[in-house]
Design a protein around this motif. Structure first.
Motif, PDB file in Angstrom:
ATOM      1  N   PRO A  57      25.732 -45.586  -6.833  1.00  0.00           N
ATOM      2  CA  PRO A  57      26.217 -44.201  -6.916  1.00  0.00           C
ATOM      3  C   PRO A  57      25.466 -43.259  -5.981  1.00  0.00           C
ATOM      4  N   VAL A  58      26.225 -42.386  -5.339  1.00  0.00           N
ATOM      5  CA  VAL A  58      25.658 -41.345  -4.480  1.00  0.00           C
ATOM      6  C   VAL A  58      25.952 -40.011  -5.152  1.00  0.00           C
ATOM      7  N   LEU A  59      24.880 -39.334  -5.571  1.00  0.00           N
ATOM      8  CA  LEU A  59      24.992 -38.074  -6.288  1.00  0.00           C
ATOM      9  C   LEU A  59      24.791 -36.915  -5.320  1.00  0.00           C
ATOM     10  N   LEU A  60      25.412 -35.790  -5.616  1.00  0.00           N
ATOM     11  CA  LEU A  60      25.374 -34.641  -4.715  1.00  0.00           C
ATOM     12  C   LEU A  60      24.541 -33.517  -5.320  1.00  0.00           C
ATOM     13  N   ASP A  61      23.395 -33.258  -4.707  1.00  0.00           N
ATOM     14  CA  ASP A  61      22.503 -32.170  -5.115  1.00  0.00           C
ATOM     15  C   ASP A  61      22.844 -30.966  -4.248  1.00  0.00           C
ATOM     16  N   GLU A  62      23.953 -30.286  -4.597  1.00  0.00           N
ATOM     17  CA  GLU A  62      24.529 -29.257  -3.743  1.00  0.00           C
ATOM     18  C   GLU A  62      23.668 -28.013  -3.601  1.00  0.00           C
ATOM     19  N   LYS A  63      22.835 -27.721  -4.602  1.00  0.00           N
ATOM     20  CA  LYS A  63      22.010 -26.510  -4.541  1.00  0.00           C
ATOM     21  C   LYS A  63      20.524 -26.831  -4.422  1.00  0.00           C
ATOM     22  N   GLU A 105      29.838 -38.707   3.454  1.00  0.00           N
ATOM     23  CA  GLU A 105      30.834 -39.768   3.241  1.00  0.00           C
ATOM     24  C   GLU A 105      30.805 -40.796   4.374  1.00  0.00           C
ATOM     25  N   LYS A 106      30.652 -40.327   5.607  1.00  0.00           N
ATOM     26  CA  LYS A 106      30.573 -41.245   6.754  1.00  0.00           C
ATOM     27  C   LYS A 106      29.328 -42.125   6.658  1.00  0.00           C
ATOM     28  N   PHE A 107      28.199 -41.527   6.277  1.00  0.00           N
ATOM     29  CA  PHE A 107      26.942 -42.259   6.129  1.00  0.00           C
ATOM     30  C   PHE A 107      27.098 -43.359   5.079  1.00  0.00           C
ATOM     31  N   VAL A 108      27.657 -43.009   3.929  1.00  0.00           N
ATOM     32  CA  VAL A 108      27.837 -43.957   2.826  1.00  0.00           C
ATOM     33  C   VAL A 108      28.725 -45.112   3.266  1.00  0.00           C
ATOM     34  N   GLU A 109      29.794 -44.798   3.992  1.00  0.00           N
ATOM     35  CA  GLU A 109      30.699 -45.840   4.482  1.00  0.00           C
ATOM     36  C   GLU A 109      30.019 -46.698   5.556  1.00  0.00           C
ATOM     37  N   GLN A 110      29.332 -46.047   6.491  1.00  0.00           N
ATOM     38  CA  GLN A 110      28.682 -46.773   7.585  1.00  0.00           C
ATOM     39  C   GLN A 110      27.650 -47.773   7.067  1.00  0.00           C
ATOM     40  N   TYR A 111      26.856 -47.364   6.086  1.00  0.00           N
ATOM     41  CA  TYR A 111      25.784 -48.233   5.598  1.00  0.00           C
ATOM     42  C   TYR A 111      26.188 -49.053   4.383  1.00  0.00           C
ATOM     43  N   GLY A 112      27.419 -48.893   3.922  1.00  0.00           N
ATOM     44  CA  GLY A 112      27.933 -49.721   2.843  1.00  0.00           C
ATOM     45  C   GLY A 112      27.238 -49.513   1.511  1.00  0.00           C
ATOM     46  N   TYR A 113      26.960 -48.266   1.170  1.00  0.00           N
ATOM     47  CA  TYR A 113      26.311 -47.990  -0.120  1.00  0.00           C
ATOM     48  C   TYR A 113      27.210 -48.470  -1.254  1.00  0.00           C
ATOM     49  N   THR A 114      26.642 -49.290  -2.122  1.00  0.00           N
ATOM     50  CA  THR A 114      27.368 -49.820  -3.271  1.00  0.00           C
ATOM     51  C   THR A 114      26.904 -49.157  -4.564  1.00  0.00           C
ATOM     52  N   VAL A 132      26.929 -34.742 -10.264  1.00  0.00           N
ATOM     53  CA  VAL A 132      28.202 -35.412 -10.015  1.00  0.00           C
ATOM     54  C   VAL A 132      28.063 -36.269  -8.768  1.00  0.00           C
ATOM     55  N   GLY A 133      28.641 -37.475  -8.821  1.00  0.00           N
ATOM     56  CA  GLY A 133      28.606 -38.390  -7.693  1.00  0.00           C
ATOM     57  C   GLY A 133      29.841 -38.264  -6.823  1.00  0.00           C
ATOM     58  N   LEU A 134      29.792 -38.943  -5.689  1.00  0.00           N
ATOM     59  CA  LEU A 134      30.954 -38.974  -4.792  1.00  0.00           C
ATOM     60  C   LEU A 134      32.175 -39.557  -5.494  1.00  0.00           C
ATOM     61  N   ASP A 135      31.934 -40.400  -6.505  1.00  0.00           N
ATOM     62  CA  ASP A 135      33.027 -41.017  -7.251  1.00  0.00           C
ATOM     63  C   ASP A 135      33.614 -40.100  -8.322  1.00  0.00           C
ATOM     64  N   GLY A 136      33.083 -38.870  -8.456  1.00  0.00           N
ATOM     65  CA  GLY A 136      33.586 -37.913  -9.435  1.00  0.00           C
ATOM     66  C   GLY A 136      32.954 -38.040 -10.813  1.00  0.00           C
ATOM     67  N   LYS A 137      32.155 -39.087 -11.031  1.00  0.00           N
ATOM     68  CA  LYS A 137      31.493 -39.273 -12.320  1.00  0.00           C
ATOM     69  C   LYS A 137      30.211 -38.450 -12.380  1.00  0.00           C
ATOM     70  N   TYR A 154      20.186 -44.756  -7.633  1.00  0.00           N
ATOM     71  CA  TYR A 154      20.971 -43.556  -7.391  1.00  0.00           C
ATOM     72  C   TYR A 154      20.517 -42.961  -6.070  1.00  0.00           C
ATOM     73  N   GLY A 155      21.456 -42.826  -5.142  1.00  0.00           N
ATOM     74  CA  GLY A 155      21.179 -42.122  -3.906  1.00  0.00           C
ATOM     75  C   GLY A 155      21.523 -40.652  -4.127  1.00  0.00           C
ATOM     76  N   VAL A 156      20.539 -39.783  -4.015  1.00  0.00           N
ATOM     77  CA  VAL A 156      20.779 -38.348  -4.230  1.00  0.00           C
ATOM     78  C   VAL A 156      20.774 -37.654  -2.865  1.00  0.00           C
ATOM     79  N   ASN A 157      21.967 -37.285  -2.429  1.00  0.00           N
ATOM     80  CA  ASN A 157      22.075 -36.548  -1.172  1.00  0.00           C
ATOM     81  C   ASN A 157      21.808 -35.074  -1.446  1.00  0.00           C
ATOM     82  N   VAL A 158      20.855 -34.513  -0.715  1.00  0.00           N
ATOM     83  CA  VAL A 158      20.548 -33.093  -0.873  1.00  0.00           C
ATOM     84  C   VAL A 158      21.554 -32.342  -0.001  1.00  0.00           C
ATOM     85  N   THR A 159      22.729 -32.141  -0.584  1.00  0.00           N
ATOM     86  CA  THR A 159      23.904 -31.664   0.133  1.00  0.00           C
ATOM     87  C   THR A 159      23.737 -30.243   0.649  1.00  0.00           C
ATOM     88  N   MET A 160      22.799 -29.512   0.089  1.00  0.00           N
ATOM     89  CA  MET A 160      22.541 -28.152   0.574  1.00  0.00           C
ATOM     90  C   MET A 160      22.170 -28.183   2.059  1.00  0.00           C
TER      91      MET A 160
END
Length: 196
Positions: A144-150, A133-142, A69-74, A119-125
């Motif tokens: 999808p940023v996906l969350l690899d929570e585990k 979210e701050k990083f994505v906003e600061q660098y203007g990622y256009t 799942v991405g930051l956009d919920g998709k 696809y930017g995959v943030n290793v959220t673990m």
């Protein structure tokens, strides 16, 4: 601090491998080497990254399949044939090389948006969602940023360091695996080769 944690984890794994493989014979030489300079420590950590990367999927093999799942919920899926080649960028918000690479990724993603998925995959673990979210906003990622929570997807690629970039062609085959950052022109040359 986090970089030191990665180095310590790698060193512990190396000690464990030395003890297991050499019944402790390699430990003494490893401990003697631990008194070396920072340059030696950097060489050691680079060698550990190379060792860890040996188990990673290789160019010419199919990309591991995953769905995140991405930051956009998709939900985004990787695996098999695609409409466009794909650049998968594994990163963390605290990673200085990731910060250095971020503007180049944004520029390349925008330049090749009609020919390439990024696809930017943030290793959220190893991160905090607020920092992501701050990083994505600061660098203007256009892209999808996906969350690899585990850390499950990063493990499938035998992730060893941030950033790690994986270039996947339209057939779902890995064409290149890049651990660490490259100068923008070198990364773009690899992308052009992927797009040919």
């Amino acid at each position: 601090m986090n970089r030191n944690r990665w180095i310590m984890v790698a060193l512990v794994l190396l000690i464990g491998a030395a003890l297991y493989g050499n019944s402790g014979k390699g430990l003494l030489s490893f401990l003697k080497a631990s008194d070396k300079s920072e340059a030696t420590l950097n060489q050691t950590s680079e060698s550990l990254i190379a060792i860890a990367a040996q188990g990673a999927p290789k160019p010419g093999t199919l990309s591991p399949e995953f769905s995140l799942v991405g930051l956009d919920g998709k939900t985004y899926q990787v695996g098999g044939k695609r409409d466009k080649p794909l650049l998968i960028n594994f990163w963390a918000s605290w990673c200085d090389p990731c910060k250095e690479e971020a503007p180049d990724l944004v520029a390349l993603a925008n330049k090749y948006s009609n020919q390439l998925d990024v696809y930017g995959v943030n290793v959220t673990m190893y991160d905090k969602l607020d920092n992501v979210e701050k990083f994505v906003e600061q660098y203007g990622y256009t892209f999808p940023v996906l969350l690899d929570e585990k850390e499950e997807v990063f493990r499938k690629f035998n992730g060893a360091a941030f950033p790690t970039n994986v270039l996947v062609d339209k057939d779902g085959v890995i064409q290149d695996l890049i651990i660490g950052i490259l100068p923008a022109d070198e990364l773009e040359a690899k992308l052009k080769k992927l797009l040919d």
